[in-house]
Design a protein around this motif. Structure first.
Motif, PDB file in Angstrom:
ATOM      1  N   PRO A 199       3.257  10.670  -2.614  1.00 47.05           N
ATOM      2  CA  PRO A 199       3.759   9.147  -2.171  1.00 47.05           C
ATOM      3  C   PRO A 199       5.013   9.460  -1.290  1.00 47.05           C
ATOM      4  CG  PRO A 199       3.093   9.188  -4.296  1.00 47.05           C
ATOM      5  CD  PRO A 199       3.050  10.610  -4.164  1.00 47.05           C
ATOM      6  N   ALA A 200       4.806   8.985   0.173  1.00 46.89           N
ATOM      7  CA  ALA A 200       6.027   9.030   1.063  1.00 46.89           C
ATOM      8  C   ALA A 200       6.632   7.640   1.324  1.00 46.89           C
ATOM      9  CB  ALA A 200       5.713   9.725   2.155  1.00 46.89           C
ATOM     10  N   LEU A 201       5.695   6.671   1.478  1.00 50.14           N
ATOM     11  CA  LEU A 201       5.998   5.281   1.977  1.00 50.14           C
ATOM     12  C   LEU A 201       5.407   4.284   1.186  1.00 50.14           C
ATOM     13  CD1 LEU A 201       6.035   5.912   5.965  1.00 50.14           C
ATOM     14  CD2 LEU A 201       8.125   5.546   4.398  1.00 50.14           C
ATOM     15  N   ALA A 213       0.711  -1.212  -0.086  1.00 57.12           N
ATOM     16  CA  ALA A 213       0.083   0.031   0.079  1.00 57.12           C
ATOM     17  C   ALA A 213       0.824   1.136   0.021  1.00 57.12           C
ATOM     18  CB  ALA A 213      -0.953  -0.067   1.364  1.00 57.12           C
ATOM     19  N   VAL A 214       0.212   2.088  -0.461  1.00 57.22           N
ATOM     20  CA  VAL A 214       1.194   3.762  -0.390  1.00 57.22           C
ATOM     21  C   VAL A 214       0.541   4.487   0.500  1.00 57.22           C
ATOM     22  CG1 VAL A 214      -0.372   4.636  -2.157  1.00 57.22           C
ATOM     23  CG2 VAL A 214       1.859   5.512  -2.117  1.00 57.22           C
ATOM     24  N   GLU A 215       1.415   5.295   1.361  1.00 52.97           N
ATOM     25  CA  GLU A 215       1.068   6.053   2.360  1.00 52.97           C
ATOM     26  C   GLU A 215       1.570   7.467   1.783  1.00 52.97           C
ATOM     27  OE1 GLU A 215       2.629   6.796   6.805  1.00 52.97           O
ATOM     28  OE2 GLU A 215       1.682   4.903   6.346  1.00 52.97           O
ATOM     29  N   HIS A 216       0.664   8.552   1.850  1.00 63.47           N
ATOM     30  CA  HIS A 216       1.200   9.988   1.262  1.00 63.47           C
ATOM     31  C   HIS A 216       1.577  10.753   2.448  1.00 63.47           C
ATOM     32  CE1 HIS A 216      -1.441   8.059  -1.895  1.00 63.47           C
ATOM     33  NE2 HIS A 216      -0.757   8.953  -2.721  1.00 63.47           N
ATOM     34  N   ASP A 217       2.424  11.935   2.242  1.00 66.77           N
ATOM     35  CA  ASP A 217       2.410  12.982   3.210  1.00 66.77           C
ATOM     36  C   ASP A 217       1.528  13.610   3.210  1.00 66.77           C
ATOM     37  OD1 ASP A 217       2.876  14.660   1.093  1.00 66.77           O
ATOM     38  OD2 ASP A 217       4.755  14.704   1.053  1.00 66.77           O
ATOM     39  N   ASP A 218       1.323  14.975   4.062  1.00 67.55           N
ATOM     40  CA  ASP A 218       0.608  15.714   4.207  1.00 67.55           C
ATOM     41  C   ASP A 218       0.264  16.622   3.006  1.00 67.55           C
ATOM     42  OD1 ASP A 218       0.368  14.924   6.898  1.00 67.55           O
ATOM     43  OD2 ASP A 218       1.785  16.395   7.893  1.00 67.55           O
TER      44      ASP A 218
END
Length: 294
Positions: free
Chosen positions: A48-50, A39-44
């Motif tokens: 895409p960040a992680l 899965a992709v985790e976005h920053d604020d």
């Protein structure tokens, strides 16, 4: 009987290219459990960040987006032209339920197909349905899945990403939607889902009923469309010329264009010169010919 053990190799891949089945090389040189999902985790700011990889043992591995990581493989060198080897074939994970996630999932079902990976990599960065080039990519992806790989289910899934878009008078964009509708209708018809095939066909005929406020222009447009139906260009001369020159790539390209015309006519209900049964026969023959040229 001696059981042969496959030799393992270490390959370096982009975090975005990590997929189900990969095993990471840990700091102590052991292999991790296999990846089961990502899965992709976005920053604020929505970037895409992680990349979050979930392993078979329940462990979650957090990898910085656009970084590289070592994965275990049975291949000494990754095949050139796959999503794991070249930047222009880099698949970007997307949130579940989005069009981009559908495209990434389809691409991962065919990791050894460079054309699939290349188109999907472009679309995974974001599908803009106002963009003619994005619509063409969607149509081309669906067409490749169906014509080259006979993957009807994924081809139909990709078609559905744009088949609900309405006709807005822009033929530059509509021609790709129209082509996707014809392909979706044919796949549905061939699978026996006549209700779905009829819905796609009705949507494809939207320009026929469009009223631009000019009766004369509407009449002329209807005349031109009818001529295209009854006297379609099936590229016979071009195909015969390519066959005579033993130019298989050119022959294939012309046959693909012919197939598109035949599918459009079939979805439109046939014409005065080519009835549905004859179109079914020709489409079947064309698919056989194209796949034999691949």
């Amino acid at each position: 009987m001696i059981e042969l053990q496959l030799k393992t190799y270490i390959n370096i891949v982009k975090a975005e290219a990590v997929t189900r089945g990969h095993r990471f090389l840990t700091r102590n040189r052991t292999h991790s459990a296999a990846v089961v999902s990502t899965a992709v985790e976005h920053d604020d700011f929505g970037t895409p960040a992680l990349i979050i990889a979930t392993l078979e043992d329940g462990t979650s591995v957090r990898i910085a987006h656009n970084s590289t990581i070592r994965v275990v493989s049975n291949r000494p060198k990754l095949i050139k032209g796959t999503a794991l080897a070249l930047d222009d074939l880099e698949l970007i994970p997307a949130e579940e339920g989005t069009p981009e996630a559908v495209i990434v999932a389809v691409a991962r079902a065919h990791p050894d197909r460079p054309r699939i990976q290349r188109i999907a990599a472009r679309l995974s960065r974001g599908l803009n349905t106002k963009s003619g080039s994005n619509l063409q990519d969607v149509r081309d992806l669906a067409h490749t899945l169906f014509v080259d790989l006979d993957d009807k289910d994924n081809a139909l899934t990709v078609c559905r990403l744009i088949t609900d878009l309405p006709y807005d008078g822009n033929f530059g964009r509509w021609k790709w939607i129209e082509s996707a509708l014809a392909l979706a209708a044919y796949i549905s018809y061939d699978a026996g889902d006549l209700a779905a095939a009829d819905r796609f066909a009705e949507a494809l005929r939207a320009p026929d009923a469009a009223d631009d406020g000019d009766p004369f222009r509407a009449k002329m447009s209807a005349t031109v469309r009818q001529r295209q139906m009854n006297e379609p260009n099936l590229y016979d001369k071009e195909i015969h010329r390519a066959m005579a020159a033993v130019d298989k790539p050119a022959e294939r390209d012309w046959r693909v264009l012919r197939l598109g015309v035949l599918m459009f006519l079939r979805t439109h209900g046939g014409s005065e010169t080519l009835d549905p049964l004859e179109l079914d026969r020709r489409i079947s023959n064309e698919l056989i010919a194209i796949r034999a040229l691949n």
